[in-house]
Design a protein around this motif. Structure first.
Motif, short mmCIF file in Angstrom:
data_model
loop_
_atom_site.label_atom_id
_atom_site.label_comp_id
_atom_site.label_asym_id
_atom_site.label_seq_id
_atom_site.Cartn_x
_atom_site.Cartn_y
_atom_site.Cartn_z
N LYS A 633 0.83 -1.21 0.00
CA LYS A 633 0.00 0.00 0.00
C LYS A 633 0.87 1.26 0.00
O LYS A 633 0.51 2.27 -0.63
CB LYS A 633 -0.93 0.00 1.20
CG LYS A 633 -1.98 -1.09 1.16
CD LYS A 633 -2.86 -1.07 2.41
CE LYS A 633 -3.91 -2.18 2.37
NZ LYS A 633 -4.74 -2.21 3.59
N ALA A 634 2.00 1.22 0.72
CA ALA A 634 2.90 2.37 0.72
C ALA A 634 3.47 2.62 -0.67
O ALA A 634 3.60 3.78 -1.10
CB ALA A 634 4.03 2.16 1.74
N LEU A 635 3.81 1.56 -1.39
CA LEU A 635 4.32 1.71 -2.75
C LEU A 635 3.27 2.36 -3.65
O LEU A 635 3.58 3.27 -4.42
CB LEU A 635 4.71 0.33 -3.31
CG LEU A 635 6.13 -0.15 -3.05
CD1 LEU A 635 6.32 -1.55 -3.62
CD2 LEU A 635 7.15 0.79 -3.65
N ASP A 636 2.03 1.89 -3.54
CA ASP A 636 0.96 2.48 -4.37
C ASP A 636 0.78 3.95 -4.06
O ASP A 636 0.61 4.78 -4.97
CB ASP A 636 -0.34 1.72 -4.14
CG ASP A 636 -0.26 0.27 -4.62
OD1 ASP A 636 0.61 -0.01 -5.46
OD2 ASP A 636 -1.06 -0.56 -4.14
N ALA A 637 0.81 4.30 -2.76
CA ALA A 637 0.59 5.70 -2.38
C ALA A 637 1.75 6.58 -2.84
O ALA A 637 1.53 7.70 -3.33
CB ALA A 637 0.42 5.80 -0.86
N PHE A 642 4.00 11.02 -6.15
CA PHE A 642 5.09 11.54 -6.98
C PHE A 642 4.95 11.13 -8.44
O PHE A 642 5.90 11.30 -9.22
CB PHE A 642 6.43 11.05 -6.43
CG PHE A 642 6.76 11.63 -5.08
CD1 PHE A 642 7.37 12.86 -4.97
CD2 PHE A 642 6.42 10.95 -3.93
CE1 PHE A 642 7.65 13.41 -3.73
CE2 PHE A 642 6.71 11.48 -2.67
CZ PHE A 642 7.32 12.71 -2.58
N ARG A 643 3.80 10.58 -8.80
CA ARG A 643 3.47 10.26 -10.19
C ARG A 643 4.56 9.38 -10.83
O ARG A 643 5.07 9.69 -11.91
CB ARG A 643 3.26 11.53 -11.00
CG ARG A 643 2.11 12.39 -10.49
CD ARG A 643 1.95 13.64 -11.37
NE ARG A 643 0.82 14.45 -10.92
CZ ARG A 643 0.91 15.39 -9.99
NH1 ARG A 643 2.07 15.62 -9.41
NH2 ARG A 643 -0.15 16.09 -9.64
N LEU A 644 4.91 8.30 -10.13
CA LEU A 644 5.88 7.36 -10.69
C LEU A 644 5.15 6.47 -11.69
O LEU A 644 4.11 5.88 -11.38
CB LEU A 644 6.49 6.50 -9.57
CG LEU A 644 7.21 7.27 -8.44
CD1 LEU A 644 7.71 6.30 -7.40
CD2 LEU A 644 8.35 8.09 -9.00
N GLN A 648 8.77 2.59 -14.77
CA GLN A 648 9.88 2.89 -13.86
C GLN A 648 9.83 2.01 -12.62
O GLN A 648 10.86 1.49 -12.16
CB GLN A 648 9.79 4.37 -13.46
CG GLN A 648 11.03 4.93 -12.80
CD GLN A 648 10.90 6.42 -12.57
OE1 GLN A 648 9.81 6.96 -12.58
NE2 GLN A 648 12.02 7.09 -12.36
N LEU A 649 8.62 1.79 -12.10
CA LEU A 649 8.48 0.96 -10.91
C LEU A 649 8.80 -0.50 -11.22
O LEU A 649 9.48 -1.17 -10.44
CB LEU A 649 7.05 1.08 -10.38
CG LEU A 649 6.76 0.37 -9.06
CD1 LEU A 649 7.61 0.96 -7.94
CD2 LEU A 649 5.29 0.48 -8.71
#
Length: 846
Positions: A633-637, A642-644, A648-649
């Protein structure tokens, strides 16, 4: 102990002291209620300092008093104490009774926060109105300075200081939010800073009328309140009125302002010398210079060194406790609710309008005016510095959650408006209302600078721990609220706008007493006024020469990408630990049927216990699953904030997965020391983030390893004695047998060479190529135990014993005797082992 200026002997005081230790609390409180009602102020004045110290404890922590911080609601004394110390209770009635007579009490400055005490001792008056006209300068010098406080100030000062007093006793484990002190803080805040209605009038009145506020300070000390702000709201409001008694609300609001000033000064005024100097704006320094000039004409002149930087010797070794931070969070939450309770018709006057501000102010009551500016004027600056201190000095563990929640509470004032918020459709998070854009702009550093501080902590934290992973998730979730990132980005753009020279010359008026707003002419564009506010906020907290780093700039974006990579690595580590613990649990399930599975206390661990140690440290498989959820969930947020982009992810995750296998086979970065490898800073970071780890293995005599939970202790000891006798008696013959190059030599090596020592020796050589190898002492020990020897310890294993028992039962079922069964078992085991060894040797040869 602080006391009245002229302490006189008192029979009442002596009587109370004599009975205090012998009578129960209920009886003591009942007698005090009667004394407060019956005795005159002259007698009560003499017992007041002793009573305050008896309740809250001494400021040096020697006297514990009623120990409010350890008094829980389930105890019998809790209700008695809360009734006695209630804002409308007997103790506050005593305070008001003494306040009406204008008694004063001395408080040594030694118990003030470090920056305030150092400033006063250097002859510089602090910038808070709380200290104006209260300092007493003795003839003996600056070290014995004290403050002259009225009864209300003295009572609240001791109450607030009891939170910081050092504990000289072993405190019981209590729930912080359920103790008497925490509840009293909440009660006092709700009473003196009410969200509905006005501050209740004093319950005590005498022939002279209501309790009068303290006298205003002299106009020649024109300090800018908190930082670049104005003087007390009450004094300014009263100065425009023909009579104090004309407006009862104006007469009573001084208690609210005094309470808040004491709480803020004692709980938040802690920081280093560098931060202290940064907080001093040029206008405040000019006022301090004027104060020094005024002090030079006093008959008892304090000895202050000349020249700037007189506080360079000051450093405060202050570390707030978790309890302290939780009380600060309670203060922040209530101040948001207090400020948000401003009536709509009053709050609208704070917006820029063509009409003069003075015209709209005349219709606002002192309490409404106080609500309008309470957060920005009284709390913002010191809370920002307090949180920065905590972010930089708090340990990298889960206790940081208290600091984190305090910060998140401050930057989300919309949570404490009291409005019923309808849940958003489709389970989406509700966006931040546009009306809070001005709050974000006037608190830009609270969002951007502290977010950078949190990132610096997060990249150094063990994110495999579910509590640490939850903190990252909490911050990412808050900042991913729709519309919040855009507000922060807009505020940064306003700060980076070019500034006109005319506005620079008038920056001193940026946060003047009006409404926390600007005194710019209404003809200026609204955007220019907003730019002015944002710049004034940043410059007042960070100084004119600050180098602002954008939250959405390239530098911080690189740090976010680094955090994303660490999160991905932590997910891989958590998955590996989870898979390994599941494998160990599956292997252990068979033996658990017989009650021999798992580690036992004092057995030294074993193959089964050691395998799941990491999962046990994380709290079990359930918490490992929570870690995965929080990190996902932290990754999604973070990607949303920061509009990644997905590509890139995906590239980052793939690179982490590719290097995970290589890193798991390598030791942490080390340098070779006299006693073996020594971790470098890089190696420590690799271990903290789960990137690499040492292979933990036993390096002593394999026969002397701790007895495992799956072994019979008696058989281990007996078989060790037998094998030691055989090894000592036939050791030379074993070496000769193993040195032969034929089949017998290979068979001897297979059975008599220690497998553990051989594997350890080979792993030692492989480790040497990566990080310098093992210590010389370890290598000598392994070489000594690598000689041929007989080991019978396998026969003490419950698994071996159980297998043998089942085979004996099978042989008995086939009508085989014990001797023949034993011979058959040994022959079958020998043939199976030989066949397996020969096949493995042939496969290696090919």
């Amino acid at each position: 102990m602080a006391g009245p200026v002229h302490q006189q002997p008192s029979y009442l005081l002596a009587s109370l002291k004599a009975d205090w230790t012998t009578k129960p609390l209920l009886q003591r409180c009942q007698e005090l209620v009667k004394i407060i009602d019956d005795y005159p102020s002259k007698e009560l004045h003499l017992i007041f300092p002793w009573l305050v110290e008896t309740i809250f404890g001494s400021l040096d922590g020697v006297i514990t008093g009623w120990n409010l911080r350890a008094l829980q609601s389930r105890t019998n004394e809790y209700g008695i104490v809360m009734d006695f110390l209630d804002p409308s209770g007997p103790m506050m009635k005593l305070v008001y009774k003494l306040q009406a007579e204008e008694y004063k009490y001395e408080m040594p400055i030694n118990y003030l926060p470090g920056p305030v005490k150092a400033s006063i001792q250097e002859g510089v008056l602090p910038d808070s109105p709380l200290f104006h006209n209260k300092l007493q300068f003795p003839m003996s010098g600056m070290m014995s300075l004290s403050m002259s406080l009225n009864p209300f100030e003295y009572y609240m000062f001791n109450f607030a200081s009891s939170l910081l007093a050092p504990k000289t006793y072993i405190a019981p484990i209590v729930t912080t939010t359920d103790n008497a002190y925490f509840v009293l803080v909440d009660t006092y805040l709700k009473y003196f800073l009410p969200t509905e209605g006005n501050v209740p009038p004093s319950p005590f009145s005498d022939t002279r009328g209501s309790v009068s506020p303290p006298a205003p300070r002299s106009p020649n000390v024109s300090f800018a309140g908190y930082g670049a702000h104005s003087s007390s709201l009450l004094k300014r409001h009263i100065s425009h009125q023909p009579s104090v008694t004309a407006d009862p609300a104006a007469q009573e609001i001084w208690r609210s302002e005094t309470l808040l000033q004491i709480f803020v000064e004692l709980w938040l005024h802690h920081y280093s010398l560098e931060m202290y100097q940064k907080m001093q704006s040029p206008q405040v320094k000019l006022a301090l210079l004027q104060y020094r000039l005024n002090m030079s004409s006093m008959p008892c002149q304090p000895l202050a060194p000349a020249g700037p930087g007189s506080l360079r010797t000051y450093q405060e070794p202050f570390s707030p406790t978790e309890e302290h931070v939780l009380v600060v969070r309670l203060l922040v939450k209530h101040l948001h609710a207090f400020s948000s309770s401003l009536k709509p018709e009053q709050s609208s006057t704070s917006s820029p309008s063509p009409s003069p501000h003075t015209h709209t102010h005349s219709h606002a009551s002192p309490l409404e005016e106080f609500k309008r500016v309470v957060v920005q004027r009284f709390v913002q600056q010191k809370l920002y510095v307090f949180l920065q201190h905590c972010f930089g000095h708090w340990p990298l563990d889960a206790s940081f959650r208290a600091v984190l929640e305090t910060w998140l509470s401050y930057i989300q004032p919309w949570r404490y408006t009291g409005e019923k918020v309808q849940p958003a459709a489709d389970g989406q998070i509700r966006s931040v209302p546009d009306k809070w854009a001005s709050f974000v702009q006037e608190n830009l550093l609270m969002y951007s600078k502290l977010f950078q501080g949190f990132l610096n902590r997060a990249v150094r934290t063990d994110l495999v721990n579910p509590k640490n992973a939850q903190m990252v998730f909490r911050v990412a979730k808050v900042f991913s609220q729709p519309n919040l990132a855009e507000m922060i980005q807009k505020a940064e753009q306003l700060f980076l706008e070019p500034e006109l020279l005319h506005h620079r010359q008038h920056r001193v008026f940026a946060l003047t007493p009006s409404h926390g707003g600007s005194f710019l002419s209404a003809r200026q564009p609204v955007t220019t006024d907003t730019v002015f506010k944002v710049k004034s906020h940043v410059y007042s907290l960070e100084g004119q020469d600050c180098q602002y780093k954008q939250m959405f700039g390239p530098e911080l974006r690189a740090t976010v990408l680094k955090l994303v990579q660490i999160i991905a690595q932590a997910r891989q580590t958590a998955k590996r630990i989870s898979d390994h613990s599941a494998e160990v649990a599956a292997n252990n399930s068979f033996l658990s049927w017989f009650g021999v599975g798992g580690s036992e206390p004092g057995m030294g661990g074993g193959a089964f216990g050691a395998g799941s140690s990491e999962a046990d440290d994380l709290g079990g498989p359930e918490n490992v699953k929570k870690t995965h959820e929080f990190l996902d969930k932290a990754l999604d947020a973070l990607c949303q904030i920061f509009r990644l982009n997905a590509g890139q992810l995906t590239q980052l995750m793939a690179s982490v997965a590719a290097t995970e296998d290589d890193n798991s086979k390598q030791m942490p970065d080390c340098i070779l020391g006299e006693n073996g490898p020594v971790l470098t800073d890089l190696g420590r970071m690799q271990i903290i983030n789960g990137l690499r780890r040492f292979e933990i293995e036993y390096q002593g005599d394999p026969e002397l390893q701790p007895i495992r939970s799956y072994e019979n202790a008696f058989l281990v000891r007996v078989l060790y004695q037998v094998s030691s006798f055989v090894n000592n008696r036939f050791g030379n013959h074993m070496e000769a047998l193993c040195s032969r190059p034929d089949v017998l030599g290979r068979i001897g090596k297979h059975y008599l060479t220690n497998a553990s020592a051989t594997s350890a020796s080979s792993s030692s050589s492989s480790s040497a190529s990566t990080s310098g190898g093992r210590s010389p002492a370890t290598r000598r020990l392994l070489e000594r135990h690598a000689h041929p020897r007989l080991s019978l310890r396998t026969l003490a294993s419950y698994r071996t014993l159980l297998s043998g028992l089942l085979l004996y039962l099978l042989a008995a079922a086939l009508s085989c005797g014990p001797l023949s069964s034993t011979a058959m078992l040994l022959l079958a085991a020998l043939l199976y082992d030989l066949l397996t060894h020969l096949l493995q040797h042939k496969a290696k040869a090919h």
